[in-house]
Design a protein around this motif. Structure first.
Motif, PDB file in Angstrom:
ATOM      1  N   LYS A 125      -1.346  47.464  47.479  1.00 39.31           N
ATOM      2  CA  LYS A 125      -1.670  48.922  48.238  1.00 39.31           C
ATOM      3  C   LYS A 125      -1.824  48.650  49.783  1.00 39.31           C
ATOM      4  N   THR A 126      -2.823  48.161  49.958  1.00 38.85           N
ATOM      5  CA  THR A 126      -3.515  47.938  51.362  1.00 38.85           C
ATOM      6  C   THR A 126      -2.685  47.467  52.244  1.00 38.85           C
ATOM      7  N   ILE A 127      -2.690  46.330  52.137  1.00 39.87           N
ATOM      8  CA  ILE A 127      -1.839  45.142  53.318  1.00 39.87           C
ATOM      9  C   ILE A 127      -0.476  45.059  53.512  1.00 39.87           C
ATOM     10  N   PRO A 128       0.280  44.926  51.931  1.00 41.27           N
ATOM     11  CA  PRO A 128       2.247  45.587  52.440  1.00 41.27           C
ATOM     12  C   PRO A 128       2.289  46.746  52.939  1.00 41.27           C
ATOM     13  N   VAL A 129       1.092  48.431  53.215  1.00 40.34           N
ATOM     14  CA  VAL A 129       1.432  48.777  53.989  1.00 40.34           C
ATOM     15  C   VAL A 129       0.930  49.320  54.872  1.00 40.34           C
ATOM     16  N   ILE A 130       0.140  48.040  54.955  1.00 39.99           N
ATOM     17  CA  ILE A 130      -0.318  47.665  57.010  1.00 39.99           C
ATOM     18  C   ILE A 130       1.141  46.776  57.395  1.00 39.99           C
ATOM     19  N   PHE A 131       1.206  45.914  57.089  1.00 38.16           N
ATOM     20  CA  PHE A 131       2.823  44.784  57.263  1.00 38.16           C
ATOM     21  C   PHE A 131       3.586  45.818  58.044  1.00 38.16           C
TER      22      PHE A 131
ATOM     23  N   VAL B  90       8.415  43.478  51.534  1.00 37.67           N
ATOM     24  CA  VAL B  90       7.311  44.157  50.803  1.00 37.67           C
ATOM     25  C   VAL B  90       7.815  44.796  49.682  1.00 37.67           C
ATOM     26  N   LYS B  91       7.597  44.676  48.724  1.00 42.88           N
ATOM     27  CA  LYS B  91       7.378  45.264  47.134  1.00 42.88           C
ATOM     28  C   LYS B  91       6.929  45.568  46.174  1.00 42.88           C
ATOM     29  N   LYS B  92       7.258  45.785  45.280  1.00 39.71           N
ATOM     30  CA  LYS B  92       6.883  46.774  44.274  1.00 39.71           C
ATOM     31  C   LYS B  92       5.063  46.119  44.411  1.00 39.71           C
ATOM     32  N   ALA B  93       5.302  44.737  43.785  1.00 39.19           N
ATOM     33  CA  ALA B  93       3.802  43.823  43.516  1.00 39.19           C
ATOM     34  C   ALA B  93       3.995  42.914  43.822  1.00 39.19           C
ATOM     35  N   ASN B  94       3.785  42.362  45.158  1.00 36.65           N
ATOM     36  CA  ASN B  94       4.103  41.751  45.616  1.00 36.65           C
ATOM     37  C   ASN B  94       2.602  40.518  45.482  1.00 36.65           C
TER      38      ASN B  94
END
Length: 493
Positions: free
Chosen positions: A6-12, A432-436
Motif C-alpha cells: 500500500k505504502t510504496i506504490p502510493v509514494i511511487f 503499480v498494480k493491485k498486488a506488487n
C-alpha cells in the motif's frame, strides 16, 4: 507485506506523476541548466503512442525459446560493443572537469608513483577506489599503454549492464520478448550514449545497481547470492556512493516482509541464517580489504587541515537558491575554509527562509534539473567541450556533429534522447498494480530512493545515468501493465 504493497506504490505513483506533470506542462519555465529542445516535451506524446503500438503488436508475437533469446542477445551485444568502440576511438576527447582531473592524477601516478593532488582526494575520498582501478588497468601488460584501455572497459561495463538489464526483466516477467525489448530500448538511451566517451564513475558504476537487482530477482537464491549482493553493493559504493541505494531498498523490503518470521526465533533455520549472515559479512569484509589495499597502493593519506566533504556539505549545496541545488563554488569555498559544521547553520537558514510556496517552486525547478534531460546532462559539467577540436577526418567530424554543442545534429540527438527518456518515464507509474511482488517493490523503492537523494542533495541529471537500467526495468513492467489494461478494456468493448 500488505503495508508495503500500500505504502510504496502510493509514494511511487504520486512522485512520478508529479515529475511527469512538471515535465509535460512546466518543462519550459526558466531554471538553471535548462535545455532548449527543438520541440516542446508535449510533442513527445506522438512518440509515446507509437511506442505503445509497437509494444502492442509485439505482445501478440509468439514468445521465442531461451536458445534463440540468448543467441540474439549475444549477437546484439557483440555488434554494439564494436559500434561503441568505433564511436569512442573516433569521438574521444579529454574532459576538463573532475573526469579529466582523475585521468591526469592517474597519469601522474604512473610516471612518478605518487598522487599529485592529495588535497582533492582528501575532500572526495570515494575517488581513491576509482583511481586505483584505473591505475591497475593501465598496468595491464601490452594493452594498458594508453587511455584506450579505459574506453575498452567503459564499453564493456555499459554493455554488460545492458545484458543484465535484459536478464533482470527475464527474471521478473519470464518472457523473452520483453527481456529483449528492454535491451533494444537501452540502445539509444544508454548503450550508445555519449557518456561512453567519458572515463568516470558514471560509466564504471553503471554495472553495480543492475547486477545487484539481477541477483535479487533470481527465482532461487542461495547464500552465495547474498555474498555477491553485499560485495557488489559496497564495491560500487566506493566508486559512486549512490550505488548503495539498491541494497538499502532490498534490506527495507526484506526486513518488513519477513518481520514476523524474524521475531519468531523458534522457527529459524539457524544453520541457513548463520551461513547467509556470515557470507554477507564476508562480502563486506572483502571490499573493506580491497579498499584498504587501494589506499595503501596509492599511498593515500589525509592532508592536515583539509576536511572531507560530508553529507551536510552536499545537503547545504542542494538547498542553495542561487544555483537551484546544483554545484556552487561559494559553498565549496566555505566548506574548505570553515569546515563542515557551518553547513548545519546554512541548512537551517535555507529551510527556514523560504515559505511553503517558495519551497515547492525551488524543489520543482530542482526536479526539472534532474529529470528534464534525456542526455543525463551531457555537456553540462564545467567547460565540457573545451578540448574538442575541429576535425577534418570525416568520421570524427560526423561524431562531433552529433555529440558536441556546436555540431549540426547535436540538437537532433538531444531531442531523440529526450523523447526516449520521456517515454520511459511516462510508463513507469504504471508499475503499480493491485498486488506488487517483493521484487517489484524493490524496483520502485530504489527509484524513490535515487529521486529523494537528488532532491535532498546536490542536483545532477548525470547521477541518474547510473540507475538508467533500473528505470528501463520499471518501464517494461509499466508497459506490460498498460498493455494488460488495454486488452481487458478492448475485450469489454
Amino acid at each position: 507485506m500488505k503495508f508495503l504493497q500500500k505504502t510504496i506504490p502510493v509514494i511511487f505513483i504520486v512522485m512520478f506523476s508529479y515529475i511527469l506533470i512538471l515535465l509535460f506542462f512546466f518543462g519550459n519555465i526558466d531554471y538553471i541548466n535548462q535545455r532548449n529542445y527543438l520541440l516542446s516535451n508535449i510533442f513527445s506524446i506522438i512518440f509515446i503512442i507509437i511506442i505503445f503500438f509497437i509494444f502492442f503488436f509485439f505482445k501478440n508475437i509468439k514468445d521465442f525459446s531461451n536458445k534463440k533469446y540468448y543467441i540474439v542477445l549475444a549477437i546484439l551485444s557483440l555488434v554494439l560493443f564494436f559500434v561503441q568502440m568505433f564511436v569512442e576511438v573516433y569521438g574521444y576527447f579529454t574532459p576538463t572537469w573532475d573526469a579529466g582531473h582523475l585521468l591526469r592524477t592517474v597519469e601522474h601516478f604512473l610516471n612518478y608513483k605518487v598522487i599529485n593532488d592529495m588535497e582533492y582526494m582528501t575532500r572526495y575520498p570515494n575517488n581513491t577506489m576509482l583511481t586505483f582501478i584505473l591505475i591497475l588497468f593501465r598496468n595491464i601488460p601490452f594493452f594498458g599503454n594508453s587511455n584506450f584501455i579505459f574506453l575498452f572497459f567503459n564499453s564493456l561495463f555499459v554493455n554488460i549492464s545492458a545484458i543484465f538489464t535484459s536478464l533482470t526483466v527475464k527474471n521478473l516477467t519470464h518472457n523473452n520478448r520483453y527481456a529483449l525489448s528492454s535491451y533494444i530500448f537501452l540502445i539509444p538511451l544508454v548503450v550508445l550514449s555519449p557518456w561512453i566517451l567519458v572515463v568516470y564513475s558514471d560509466t564504471f558504476a553503471l554495472i553495480f545497481p543492475i547486477l545487484v537487482l539481477y541477483i535479487y530477482t533470481k527465482d532461487k537464491k542461495d547464500c552465495y547470492d547474498y555474498f555477491f549482493i553485499c560485495l557488489l553493493s559496497l564495491f560500487g559504493y566506493y566508486i559512486k556512493p549512490t550505488v548503495i541505494i539498491v541494497l538499502l531498498a532490498i534490506i527495507i523490503v526484506e526486513l518488513l516482509t519477513n518481520l514476523r518470521r524474524i521475531l519468531n526465533f523458534r522457527k529459524w533455520n539457524l544453520k541457513v541464517v548463520l551461513k547467509n549472515i556470515s557470507l554477507s559479512l564476508l562480502g563486506f569484509l572483502v571490499v573493506f580489504s580491497i579498499n584498504a589495499a587501494a589506499r595503501v597502493y596509492v599511498e593515500y593519506y589525509q592532508v592536515p587541515n583539509v576536511v572531507e566533504f560530508k553529507l551536510v556539505h552536499f545537503i547545504a549545496m542542494g538547498l542553495n537558491e542561487e544555483t537551484q541545488g546544483i554545484f556552487n563554488g561559494s559553498d565549496v569555498d566555505d566548506s574548505i575554509k570553515y569546515g563542515m559544521n557551518q553547513n548545519i547553520d546554512k541548512i537551517k537558514k535555507r529551510l527556514s527562509e523560504r515559505s511553503l510556496k517558495e519551497h515547492l517552486d525551488f524543489f520543482s525547478k530542482k526536479t526539472l534539473v534532474n529529470y528534464n534531460d534525456g542526455s543525463f546532462a551531457w555537456g553540462k559539467e564545467g567547460a565540457f567541450f573545451l578540448n574538442v577540436k575541429k576535425q577534418s577526418h570525416p568520421i570524427k567530424k560526423f561524431i562531433n556533429n552529433i555529440f558536441t554543442h556546436d555540431g549540426s545534429f547535436y540538437k537532433v540527438y538531444l531531442l531523440i534522447a529526450q523523447w526516449f527518456w520521456l517515454t520511459l518515464l511516462f510508463y513507469i507509474p504504471f508499475c503499480v498494480k493491485k498486488a506488487n511482488s517483493k521484487k517489484e517493490l524493490v524496483v520502485m523503492l530504489t527509484l524513490i530512493g535515487i529521486t529523494l537523494f537528488l532532491t535532498l542533495f546536490e542536483a545532477r541529471a548525470r547521477y541518474l545515468y547510473c540507475y538508467s537500467p533500473i528505470y528501463v526495468v520499471a518501464f517494461v513492467l509499466g508497459n506490460i501493465n498498460v498493455l494488460s489494461y488495454t486488452k481487458k478494456w478492448y475485450k469489454k468493448k
